[in-house]
Design a protein around this motif. Structure first.
Motif, PDB file in Angstrom:
ATOM      1  N   PHE A  81     -34.192 -12.517 -18.469  1.00 37.74           N
ATOM      2  CA  PHE A  81     -35.024 -12.809 -17.300  1.00 37.74           C
ATOM      3  C   PHE A  81     -34.181 -13.013 -16.060  1.00 37.74           C
ATOM      4  CE2 PHE A  81     -38.590 -14.219 -14.941  1.00 37.74           C
ATOM      5  CZ  PHE A  81     -38.230 -15.371 -14.243  1.00 37.74           C
ATOM      6  N   GLY A  82     -33.046 -13.662 -16.204  1.00 42.71           N
ATOM      7  CA  GLY A  82     -32.192 -13.959 -15.057  1.00 42.71           C
ATOM      8  C   GLY A  82     -31.615 -12.734 -14.395  1.00 42.71           C
ATOM      9  N   ASN A  83     -31.700 -11.573 -15.036  1.00 46.16           N
ATOM     10  CA  ASN A  83     -31.187 -10.341 -14.445  1.00 46.16           C
ATOM     11  C   ASN A  83     -32.190  -9.636 -13.541  1.00 46.16           C
ATOM     12  OD1 ASN A  83     -28.884 -10.755 -15.926  1.00 46.16           O
ATOM     13  ND2 ASN A  83     -29.394  -9.283 -17.519  1.00 46.16           N
ATOM     14  N   TYR A  84     -33.428 -10.133 -13.540  1.00 45.73           N
ATOM     15  CA  TYR A  84     -34.500  -9.450 -12.834  1.00 45.73           C
ATOM     16  C   TYR A  84     -34.856 -10.148 -11.532  1.00 45.73           C
ATOM     17  CZ  TYR A  84     -35.503  -6.699 -17.020  1.00 45.73           C
ATOM     18  OH  TYR A  84     -35.422  -5.837 -18.076  1.00 45.73           O
ATOM     19  N   ALA A  85     -35.037  -9.363 -10.493  1.00 47.06           N
ATOM     20  CA  ALA A  85     -35.722  -9.865  -9.313  1.00 47.06           C
ATOM     21  C   ALA A  85     -37.213  -9.901  -9.623  1.00 47.06           C
ATOM     22  CB  ALA A  85     -35.456  -8.964  -8.114  1.00 47.06           C
ATOM     23  N   MET A  86     -37.919 -10.826  -8.997  1.00 46.46           N
ATOM     24  CA  MET A  86     -39.336 -11.014  -9.295  1.00 46.46           C
ATOM     25  C   MET A  86     -40.147 -10.963  -8.007  1.00 46.46           C
ATOM     26  SD  MET A  86     -39.378 -11.417 -12.566  1.00 46.46           S
ATOM     27  CE  MET A  86     -41.067 -11.967 -12.799  1.00 46.46           C
ATOM     28  N   GLY A  87     -41.366 -10.496  -8.147  1.00 52.64           N
ATOM     29  CA  GLY A  87     -42.261 -10.437  -6.992  1.00 52.64           C
ATOM     30  C   GLY A  87     -43.658 -10.891  -7.366  1.00 52.64           C
ATOM     31  N   TRP A  88     -44.343 -11.438  -6.392  1.00 52.12           N
ATOM     32  CA  TRP A  88     -45.770 -11.709  -6.510  1.00 52.12           C
ATOM     33  C   TRP A  88     -46.501 -10.747  -5.573  1.00 52.12           C
ATOM     34  CZ3 TRP A  88     -48.348 -14.564  -9.957  1.00 52.12           C
ATOM     35  CH2 TRP A  88     -47.659 -15.558 -10.640  1.00 52.12           C
ATOM     36  N   PHE A  89     -47.495 -10.093  -6.120  1.00 51.07           N
ATOM     37  CA  PHE A  89     -48.318  -9.162  -5.360  1.00 51.07           C
ATOM     38  C   PHE A  89     -49.772  -9.610  -5.472  1.00 51.07           C
ATOM     39  CE2 PHE A  89     -45.400  -5.569  -4.588  1.00 51.07           C
ATOM     40  CZ  PHE A  89     -44.336  -5.962  -5.379  1.00 51.07           C
ATOM     41  N   ARG A  90     -50.587  -9.123  -4.548  1.00 48.51           N
ATOM     42  CA  ARG A  90     -52.014  -9.380  -4.659  1.00 48.51           C
ATOM     43  C   ARG A  90     -52.793  -8.140  -4.264  1.00 48.51           C
ATOM     44  NH1 ARG A  90     -52.870 -13.703   0.328  1.00 48.51           N
ATOM     45  NH2 ARG A  90     -52.652 -12.216   2.063  1.00 48.51           N
ATOM     46  N   GLN A  91     -53.985  -8.047  -4.816  1.00 44.38           N
ATOM     47  CA  GLN A  91     -54.848  -6.908  -4.526  1.00 44.38           C
ATOM     48  C   GLN A  91     -56.264  -7.407  -4.294  1.00 44.38           C
ATOM     49  OE1 GLN A  91     -54.629  -3.705  -7.378  1.00 44.38           O
ATOM     50  NE2 GLN A  91     -55.441  -2.252  -5.893  1.00 44.38           N
ATOM     51  N   PRO A  92     -56.674  -7.471  -3.025  1.00 47.02           N
ATOM     52  CA  PRO A  92     -58.061  -7.843  -2.726  1.00 47.02           C
ATOM     53  C   PRO A  92     -59.003  -6.715  -3.146  1.00 47.02           C
ATOM     54  CG  PRO A  92     -56.624  -8.135  -0.813  1.00 47.02           C
ATOM     55  CD  PRO A  92     -55.881  -7.312  -1.813  1.00 47.02           C
ATOM     56  N   PRO A  93     -60.276  -6.994  -3.326  1.00 52.38           N
ATOM     57  CA  PRO A  93     -61.230  -5.946  -3.711  1.00 52.38           C
ATOM     58  C   PRO A  93     -61.242  -4.800  -2.712  1.00 52.38           C
ATOM     59  CG  PRO A  93     -62.219  -8.116  -3.910  1.00 52.38           C
ATOM     60  CD  PRO A  93     -60.903  -8.312  -3.239  1.00 52.38           C
ATOM     61  N   GLY A  94     -61.089  -3.584  -3.214  1.00 48.31           N
ATOM     62  CA  GLY A  94     -61.151  -2.407  -2.368  1.00 48.31           C
ATOM     63  C   GLY A  94     -59.938  -2.157  -1.496  1.00 48.31           C
ATOM     64  N   LYS A  95     -58.883  -2.932  -1.716  1.00 52.91           N
ATOM     65  CA  LYS A  95     -57.683  -2.761  -0.891  1.00 52.91           C
ATOM     66  C   LYS A  95     -56.473  -2.462  -1.761  1.00 52.91           C
ATOM     67  CE  LYS A  95     -59.254  -5.736   2.883  1.00 52.91           C
ATOM     68  NZ  LYS A  95     -58.891  -6.872   3.778  1.00 52.91           N
ATOM     69  N   GLU A  96     -55.391  -2.059  -1.107  1.00 55.04           N
ATOM     70  CA  GLU A  96     -54.169  -1.743  -1.830  1.00 55.04           C
ATOM     71  C   GLU A  96     -53.427  -3.026  -2.236  1.00 55.04           C
ATOM     72  OE1 GLU A  96     -53.111   2.621   0.136  1.00 55.04           O
ATOM     73  OE2 GLU A  96     -51.772   0.912   0.432  1.00 55.04           O
ATOM     74  N   ARG A  97     -52.592  -2.879  -3.242  1.00 51.35           N
ATOM     75  CA  ARG A  97     -51.767  -3.985  -3.683  1.00 51.35           C
ATOM     76  C   ARG A  97     -50.680  -4.244  -2.652  1.00 51.35           C
ATOM     77  NH1 ARG A  97     -50.288  -4.084  -9.971  1.00 51.35           N
ATOM     78  NH2 ARG A  97     -52.525  -3.625  -9.912  1.00 51.35           N
ATOM     79  N   GLU A  98     -50.467  -5.514  -2.322  1.00 53.72           N
ATOM     80  CA  GLU A  98     -49.467  -5.873  -1.324  1.00 53.72           C
ATOM     81  C   GLU A  98     -48.546  -6.958  -1.869  1.00 53.72           C
ATOM     82  OE1 GLU A  98     -50.956  -7.766   2.185  1.00 53.72           O
ATOM     83  OE2 GLU A  98     -52.339  -9.057   1.090  1.00 53.72           O
ATOM     84  N   ASN A  99     -47.311  -6.909  -1.422  1.00 56.62           N
ATOM     85  CA  ASN A  99     -46.327  -7.912  -1.800  1.00 56.62           C
ATOM     86  C   ASN A  99     -46.507  -9.137  -0.928  1.00 56.62           C
ATOM     87  OD1 ASN A  99     -42.756  -8.235  -1.473  1.00 56.62           O
ATOM     88  ND2 ASN A  99     -44.041  -9.060  -3.074  1.00 56.62           N
ATOM     89  N   VAL A 100     -46.653 -10.288  -1.524  1.00 54.39           N
ATOM     90  CA  VAL A 100     -46.770 -11.516  -0.740  1.00 54.39           C
ATOM     91  C   VAL A 100     -45.497 -12.343  -0.779  1.00 54.39           C
ATOM     92  CG1 VAL A 100     -49.269 -11.641  -0.905  1.00 54.39           C
ATOM     93  CG2 VAL A 100     -47.883 -12.785  -2.633  1.00 54.39           C
TER      94      VAL A 100
END
Length: 124
Positions: A29-48
């Motif tokens: 796990f420590g070798n990986y960068a991590m991201g949180w994304f979100r996807q509102p209804p009807g919209k594209e996934r975005e990085n938050v």
């Protein structure tokens, strides 16, 4: 192979807080960068938010800067997203993702593994 499981989503009133957790399997796990994304209804996934392997470098989208905090605990194979001062426009399915590089990216296509997502609903 990395498996990711998100938790902590739910329904909250505007101005409230939630903390999302993402538990990862695997010994690297420590070798990986991590991201949180979100996807509102009807919209594209975005990085938050995103964080590098050590936790010393982070990124926030302008829409969440000052309200959300990303952190990781490599000993627990877990990444967190603390969300404060939530707004109705934060309503979305939130996903965590792992990138097989030490440094993060804001592009969904740069991530190798994804969780199943957790719903966050903010009522006005």
């Amino acid at each position: 192979q990395v498996q990711l499981v998100e938790s902590g989503g739910g329904l909250v009133q505007a101005g409230g807080s939630l903390r999302l957790s993402c538990a990862a399997s695997g010994r690297t796990f420590g070798n990986y960068a991590m991201g949180w994304f979100r996807q509102p209804p009807g919209k594209e996934r975005e990085n938050v938010a995103a964080i590098n392997w050590s936790g010393k470098s982070t990124y926030y989208a302008d829409s969440v800067k000052g309200r959300f905090t990303i952190a990781r605990d490599n000993a627990k194979n877990t990444v967190y997203l603390q969300m404060n001062s939530l707004k109705p426009e934060d309503t979305a399915v939130y996903y965590c993702a792992a990138r097989g590089r030490s440094y993060y990216s804001t592009q969904p296509s740069d991530y190798d593994y994804w969780g199943q997502g957790t719903q966050v609903t903010v009522s006005s």
